[in-house]
Scaffold this motif. Structure first.
Motif, PDB file in Angstrom:
ATOM      1  N   ASN A 223       0.849  -1.197   0.000  1.00  8.34           N
ATOM      2  CA  ASN A 223       0.000   0.000   0.000  1.00  8.34           C
ATOM      3  C   ASN A 223       0.887   1.250   0.000  1.00  8.34           C
ATOM      4  N   LYS A 224       1.548   1.464  -1.136  1.00 13.59           N
ATOM      5  CA  LYS A 224       2.477   2.581  -1.257  1.00 13.59           C
ATOM      6  C   LYS A 224       1.745   3.916  -1.369  1.00 13.59           C
ATOM      7  N   GLU A 225       0.479   3.874  -1.779  1.00 11.87           N
ATOM      8  CA  GLU A 225      -0.279   5.121  -1.907  1.00 11.87           C
ATOM      9  C   GLU A 225      -0.471   5.796  -0.552  1.00 11.87           C
ATOM     10  N   VAL A 226      -0.931   5.038   0.424  1.00 16.94           N
ATOM     11  CA  VAL A 226      -1.184   5.641   1.737  1.00 16.94           C
ATOM     12  C   VAL A 226       0.131   5.984   2.446  1.00 16.94           C
ATOM     13  N   ILE A 227       1.168   5.160   2.265  1.00 18.41           N
ATOM     14  CA  ILE A 227       2.464   5.481   2.859  1.00 18.41           C
ATOM     15  C   ILE A 227       3.054   6.721   2.193  1.00 18.41           C
ATOM     16  N   GLY A 228       2.798   6.883   0.886  1.00 14.43           N
ATOM     17  CA  GLY A 228       3.241   8.091   0.189  1.00 14.43           C
ATOM     18  C   GLY A 228       2.615   9.339   0.791  1.00 14.43           C
ATOM     19  N   LYS A 229       1.331   9.244   1.143  1.00 10.86           N
ATOM     20  CA  LYS A 229       0.644  10.371   1.798  1.00 10.86           C
ATOM     21  C   LYS A 229       1.274  10.658   3.152  1.00 10.86           C
ATOM     22  N   MET A 230       1.560   9.593   3.911  1.00  9.53           N
ATOM     23  CA  MET A 230       2.163   9.780   5.227  1.00  9.53           C
ATOM     24  C   MET A 230       3.559  10.387   5.118  1.00  9.53           C
ATOM     25  N   ASN A 231       4.324   9.966   4.108  1.00 10.76           N
ATOM     26  CA  ASN A 231       5.673  10.508   3.939  1.00 10.76           C
ATOM     27  C   ASN A 231       5.652  12.006   3.628  1.00 10.76           C
ATOM     28  N   LYS A 232       4.676  12.440   2.829  1.00  8.55           N
ATOM     29  CA  LYS A 232       4.538  13.868   2.551  1.00  8.55           C
ATOM     30  C   LYS A 232       4.216  14.630   3.833  1.00  8.55           C
ATOM     31  N   CYS A 233       3.339  14.055   4.633  1.00 10.46           N
ATOM     32  CA  CYS A 233       2.973  14.683   5.901  1.00 10.46           C
ATOM     33  C   CYS A 233       4.164  14.732   6.857  1.00 10.46           C
ATOM     34  N   ILE A 234       4.910  13.636   6.928  1.00 12.73           N
ATOM     35  CA  ILE A 234       6.067  13.574   7.814  1.00 12.73           C
ATOM     36  C   ILE A 234       7.101  14.629   7.423  1.00 12.73           C
ATOM     37  N   ALA A 235       7.355  14.759   6.112  1.00 14.17           N
ATOM     38  CA  ALA A 235       8.337  15.744   5.636  1.00 14.17           C
ATOM     39  C   ALA A 235       7.926  17.160   6.041  1.00 14.17           C
ATOM     40  N   LYS A 236       6.656  17.469   5.882  1.00  9.90           N
ATOM     41  CA  LYS A 236       6.152  18.796   6.256  1.00  9.90           C
ATOM     42  C   LYS A 236       6.209  18.991   7.768  1.00  9.90           C
ATOM     43  N   PHE A 237       5.865  17.951   8.506  1.00 11.30           N
ATOM     44  CA  PHE A 237       5.864  17.985   9.973  1.00 11.30           C
ATOM     45  C   PHE A 237       7.271  18.237  10.520  1.00 11.30           C
ATOM     46  N   LEU A 238       8.263  17.529   9.971  1.00 10.65           N
ATOM     47  CA  LEU A 238       9.631  17.650  10.463  1.00 10.65           C
ATOM     48  C   LEU A 238      10.204  19.051  10.259  1.00 10.65           C
ATOM     49  N   GLU A 239       9.704  19.765   9.263  1.00 11.24           N
ATOM     50  CA  GLU A 239      10.193  21.111   8.974  1.00 11.24           C
ATOM     51  C   GLU A 239       9.409  22.189   9.722  1.00 11.24           C
ATOM     52  N   SER A 240       8.394  21.801  10.461  1.00 12.26           N
ATOM     53  CA  SER A 240       7.522  22.766  11.121  1.00 12.26           C
ATOM     54  C   SER A 240       7.972  23.085  12.537  1.00 12.26           C
ATOM     55  N   GLU A 241       7.519  24.220  13.034  1.00 10.78           N
ATOM     56  CA  GLU A 241       7.770  24.571  14.433  1.00 10.78           C
ATOM     57  C   GLU A 241       6.996  23.628  15.367  1.00 10.78           C
ATOM     58  N   ASP A 242       5.869  23.116  14.879  1.00 10.87           N
ATOM     59  CA  ASP A 242       5.055  22.198  15.684  1.00 10.87           C
ATOM     60  C   ASP A 242       5.856  20.963  16.086  1.00 10.87           C
ATOM     61  N   TYR A 243       6.733  20.502  15.191  1.00 11.50           N
ATOM     62  CA  TYR A 243       7.517  19.302  15.473  1.00 11.50           C
ATOM     63  C   TYR A 243       8.394  19.495  16.709  1.00 11.50           C
ATOM     64  N   GLN A 244       9.137  20.582  16.724  1.00  6.25           N
ATOM     65  CA  GLN A 244      10.008  20.852  17.872  1.00  6.25           C
ATOM     66  C   GLN A 244       9.193  21.078  19.143  1.00  6.25           C
ATOM     67  N   LYS A 245       8.063  21.747  19.010  1.00  6.69           N
ATOM     68  CA  LYS A 245       7.210  22.012  20.178  1.00  6.69           C
ATOM     69  C   LYS A 245       6.678  20.714  20.780  1.00  6.69           C
ATOM     70  N   LEU A 246       6.238  19.790  19.916  1.00  3.94           N
ATOM     71  CA  LEU A 246       5.683  18.530  20.411  1.00  3.94           C
ATOM     72  C   LEU A 246       6.773  17.631  21.007  1.00  3.94           C
ATOM     73  N   CYS A 247       7.963  17.630  20.398  1.00  3.07           N
ATOM     74  CA  CYS A 247       9.068  16.842  20.962  1.00  3.07           C
ATOM     75  C   CYS A 247       9.407  17.346  22.361  1.00  3.07           C
ATOM     76  N   LYS A 248       9.412  18.656  22.512  1.00  2.00           N
ATOM     77  CA  LYS A 248       9.712  19.244  23.820  1.00  2.00           C
ATOM     78  C   LYS A 248       8.581  18.970  24.806  1.00  2.00           C
ATOM     79  N   LYS A 249       7.339  19.107  24.347  1.00  2.00           N
ATOM     80  CA  LYS A 249       6.177  18.895  25.213  1.00  2.00           C
ATOM     81  C   LYS A 249       6.156  17.480  25.770  1.00  2.00           C
ATOM     82  N   TYR A 250       6.467  16.490  24.939  1.00  2.00           N
ATOM     83  CA  TYR A 250       6.377  15.094  25.351  1.00  2.00           C
ATOM     84  C   TYR A 250       7.729  14.471  25.712  1.00  2.00           C
ATOM     85  N   ASP A 251       8.780  15.286  25.688  1.00  2.81           N
ATOM     86  CA  ASP A 251      10.128  14.823  26.027  1.00  2.81           C
ATOM     87  C   ASP A 251      10.546  13.628  25.186  1.00  2.81           C
ATOM     88  N   LEU A 252      10.357  13.761  23.879  1.00  2.00           N
ATOM     89  CA  LEU A 252      10.764  12.732  22.929  1.00  2.00           C
ATOM     90  C   LEU A 252      11.909  13.257  22.059  1.00  2.00           C
TER      91      LEU A 252
END
Length: 257
Positions: A223-252
């Motif tokens: 099911n490469k279609e749905v994983i492709g969607k997730m990969n696009k989301c992950i790439a955008k997430f990793l570049e966002s300020e939200d990513y750093q905020k959530l890592c800090k919030k949850y100590d991950l």
């Protein structure tokens, strides 16, 4: 003049009503797509249950952002819904088309016959001990009674310890309750989960890891279609300020660039 102004006003009102009606119709006709996600909410801070049985945690906040990303990109109203289940049943449910995705602190294991996303967090498997334990290093775990979550890579890491007796339990809460009762010498669990228990209960943790890993999203093999969607989301997430905020919030641990 008054009649002319009155006529223009009536026309303007009519156009406004027509425009509003068109917007309503567009909203009503907007397509909705739903993706279901298998998760085991006994893995705080990735996902856990509140007293009202609401699933919360890092992965839940991340998925809320993914809904937004997908909806904006495709012009479709995306809904990503979590379904609660035992961790070792998630892959079976994916393979049986009962859920589309698995998001539950998954780390890579070549034995898991699934489609893997790009990683979105750093992770490791560590030993958690009852407070007062005389175990000071990973080598000290040799020959000891260890417990880990069934089907998780922590179980694999535990079995790599020389002469250790390893027990697998389905639920992390059961694991930690058994450890607190001194039924085992150590529990081998994810670092993010371990830090949460060490901070809030009578446990300690070895600094040395048994296995360094990363966290992924999984889907049915092929099911490469749905994983492709997730990969696009992950790439955008990793570049966002939200990513750093959530890592800090949850100590991950954020991924190292």
């Amino acid at each position: 003049m008054k009649k002319l102004l009155k006529g223009l006003l009536i026309i303007a009102m009519a156009l406004t009503v027509t425009a509003c009606g068109g917007d309503d119709k567009e909203v009503k006709n907007k397509e909705t797509k739903t993706l279901t996600i298998g998760t085991s909410p006994d893995y705080e801070p990735y996902e856990s249950l509140t007293k009202n049985n609401e699933i919360v945690g890092f992965d839940v906040d991340m998925v809320a952002l993914f809904e937004k990303y997908l909806s904006e990109e495709e012009g479709v109203d995306y809904k990503l819904e979590f379904k609660q289940m035992d961790f070792d049943n998630i892959i079976t449910q994916i393979q049986g088309d009962q859920v589309d995705l698995g998001i539950s602190g998954f780390t890579y294991d070549e034995k898991r016959v699934v489609e893997w996303s790009e990683p979105y967090l750093g992770s490791s498997q560590v030993a958690v001990l009852p407070k007062g334990s005389q175990i000071k290093s990973v080598k000290d775990l040799e020959g000891k009674k260890l417990v880990a979550q069934t089907g998780a890579t922590g179980e694999t890491a535990a079995k790599s310890v020389k002469n250790a007796s390893v027990t697998g339990l389905k639920n992390v809460q059961d694991i930690m309750n058994a450890l607190a009762a001194n039924q085992y010498d150590a529990a081998i669990i994810d670092l993010g989960v371990a830090k949460n228990y060490v901070a809030n209960a009578e446990f300690t943790m070895l600094d040395e890891s048994l296995l360094d890993e990363k966290n992924y999203i999984i889907a049915k093999q092929g099911n490469k279609e749905v994983i492709g969607k997730m990969n696009k989301c992950i790439a955008k997430f990793l570049e966002s300020e939200d990513y750093q905020k959530l890592c800090k919030k949850y100590d991950l641990s954020p991924l190292e660039k």
